[in-house]
Design a protein around this motif. Structure first.
Motif, PDB file in Angstrom:
ATOM      1  N   UNK A 235       6.599  17.521  -3.780  1.00 35.10           N
ATOM      2  CA  UNK A 235       6.872  16.209  -3.189  1.00 35.10           C
ATOM      3  C   UNK A 235       8.207  16.273  -2.467  1.00 35.10           C
ATOM      4  N   UNK A 236       8.207  15.828  -1.226  1.00 30.76           N
ATOM      5  CA  UNK A 236       9.425  15.869  -0.405  1.00 30.76           C
ATOM      6  C   UNK A 236       9.962  14.460  -0.147  1.00 30.76           C
ATOM      7  N   UNK A 237      11.281  14.360  -0.153  1.00 38.02           N
ATOM      8  CA  UNK A 237      11.980  13.099   0.143  1.00 38.02           C
ATOM      9  C   UNK A 237      11.488  11.948  -0.725  1.00 38.02           C
ATOM     10  N   UNK A 238      11.316  12.223  -2.005  1.00 36.50           N
ATOM     11  CA  UNK A 238      10.794  11.198  -2.919  1.00 36.50           C
ATOM     12  C   UNK A 238      11.684   9.962  -2.945  1.00 36.50           C
TER      13      UNK A 238
ATOM     14  N   UNK B 194       6.759   3.167   2.176  1.00 37.20           N
ATOM     15  CA  UNK B 194       5.368   3.179   1.712  1.00 37.20           C
ATOM     16  C   UNK B 194       4.737   4.564   1.791  1.00 37.20           C
ATOM     17  N   UNK B 195       5.499   5.540   2.237  1.00 38.27           N
ATOM     18  CA  UNK B 195       4.945   6.887   2.459  1.00 38.27           C
ATOM     19  C   UNK B 195       5.516   7.887   1.466  1.00 38.27           C
ATOM     20  N   UNK B 196       4.622   8.735   0.931  1.00 37.43           N
ATOM     21  CA  UNK B 196       5.026   9.836   0.057  1.00 37.43           C
ATOM     22  C   UNK B 196       4.494  11.144   0.642  1.00 37.43           C
TER      23      UNK B 196
ATOM     24  N   UNK C 202       8.260   1.728  -7.167  1.00 33.67           N
ATOM     25  CA  UNK C 202       6.962   1.289  -7.703  1.00 33.67           C
ATOM     26  C   UNK C 202       5.822   2.168  -7.203  1.00 33.67           C
ATOM     27  N   UNK C 203       5.875   2.519  -5.933  1.00 32.02           N
ATOM     28  CA  UNK C 203       4.815   3.359  -5.364  1.00 32.02           C
ATOM     29  C   UNK C 203       4.937   4.810  -5.840  1.00 32.02           C
ATOM     30  N   UNK C 204       6.174   5.271  -6.038  1.00 36.28           N
ATOM     31  CA  UNK C 204       6.359   6.588  -6.646  1.00 36.28           C
ATOM     32  C   UNK C 204       5.648   6.654  -7.991  1.00 36.28           C
ATOM     33  N   UNK C 205       5.866   5.641  -8.809  1.00 35.42           N
ATOM     34  CA  UNK C 205       5.269   5.607 -10.144  1.00 35.42           C
ATOM     35  C   UNK C 205       3.748   5.657 -10.082  1.00 35.42           C
TER      36      UNK C 205
ATOM     37  N   UNK D 134       0.821  -1.216   0.000  1.00 36.33           N
ATOM     38  CA  UNK D 134       0.000   0.000   0.000  1.00 36.33           C
ATOM     39  C   UNK D 134       0.855   1.266   0.000  1.00 36.33           C
ATOM     40  N   UNK D 135       0.256   2.331  -0.500  1.00 34.85           N
ATOM     41  CA  UNK D 135       0.887   3.644  -0.501  1.00 34.85           C
ATOM     42  C   UNK D 135       0.105   4.581   0.408  1.00 34.85           C
ATOM     43  N   UNK D 136       0.834   5.367   1.211  1.00 36.15           N
ATOM     44  CA  UNK D 136       0.223   6.381   2.069  1.00 36.15           C
ATOM     45  C   UNK D 136       0.751   7.743   1.646  1.00 36.15           C
TER      46      UNK D 136
END
Length: 283
Positions: free
Chosen positions: A141-144, A111-113, A150-153, A87-89
């Protein structure tokens, strides 16, 4: 990402829900809020498909946290504890340093953006949500690099579909710059509103004599104190620095008035007109 959980279905969370659903009708939007009335309103407005609780986020493909920044700092680690590994948060807070710091050593930091969409209005709550709020707006976006690729994409595809422009920044730089271009303008608006209310005791006089210039300048004074007080608290040092510079400029302007130096005042305003070139194209 089929199951999306939005914690805080107000202006930002609700507007994200509208645009995500518009671009992908197959997603199921779940709403989470401390207030049952908020969820009922969000359901009635078709912002969400279902009500949910925090315990349900273990089923989420995506969790969007759009609540006051002090509440985000407290809640974010718990959300990361509960989610599944894939999951992405995402959070949408207007400050980033404390939010990033609180999860820097969390086992699911990947898992965090951390994001901040530079969009909004002076209104709040589910009824404030609108379609197209983010079109052409910058999303910081910070600290990418700390989010798994995969979650960034997946996140970037969502942002692209709803029309956001992306800018990358570290949390400290974000908080410093945003103090000037956002936080200071809100304080100025609140204090201008306070000054007029304190001095103009007759509300009818304010209503009758206030032109569009006054209305646009104090527009931000309609914003939610519940949201903005934690922002000022988290970004206290940067906000104080910007206020000191702003107060110095106001004091200098007052002194020029006392000295009847209107040529200097003209030059100050003429030089400041350059701001319209910088901001050209911003609605």
């Amino acid at each position: 990402m089929k199951n999306i959980y939005i914690i805080g279905v107000g202006l930002i969370g609700g507007s994200l829900a509208i645009d995500i659903k518009k671009n992908d009708p197959n997603v199921v939007i779940h709403g989470i809020s401390r207030k049952e009335t908020t969820l009922n309103e969000a359901l009635a407005l078709n912002l969400i498909d279902k009500k949910a609780t925090l315990d349900d986020v273990d089923k989420a493909d995506l969790v969007i946290i759009s609540i006051p920044v002090d509440a985000t700092v407290k809640l974010l680690p718990t959300v990361l504890d509960k989610i599944q590994d894939s999951a992405l948060v995402i959070d949408a807070g207007s400050t980033k340093s404390e939010i990033c710091k609180v999860v820097e050593n969390h086992p699911k930091r990947r898992n965090f953006l951390a994001m901040h969409p530079i969009a909004g209005t002076e209104y709040s709550g589910p009824s404030a949500a609108i379609s197209g709020l983010f079109v052409g707006k910058t999303n910081i976006i910070c600290e990418v690099e700390k989010t798994t690729f995969k979650l960034q994409e997946k996140a970037l595809k969502i942002f692209e579909k709803i029309g956001m422009r992306i800018r990358y920044m570290n949390p400290e730089a974000h908080d410093k710059h945003i103090a000037y271009v956002s936080h200071l303008s809100h304080i100025s608006s609140f204090m201008l509103g306070k000054t007029v209310i304190d001095k103009e005791k007759n509300e009818r006089d304010i209503f009758d004599m206030a032109g569009s210039g006054f209305a646009s300048t104090v527009r931000l004074a309609k914003s939610s104190p519940e949201m903005w007080t934690p922002i000022f608290k988290q970004n206290k040092e940067n906000v104080i620095e910007t206020l000191e510079e702003y107060i110095n400029n106001l004091t200098q302007f007052k002194e020029l008035m006392k000295q009847d130096d209107f040529e200097a005042i003209f030059n100050e305003m003429k030089n400041t007109n350059h701001i319209k070139d910088i901001l050209n194209g911003i609605a």
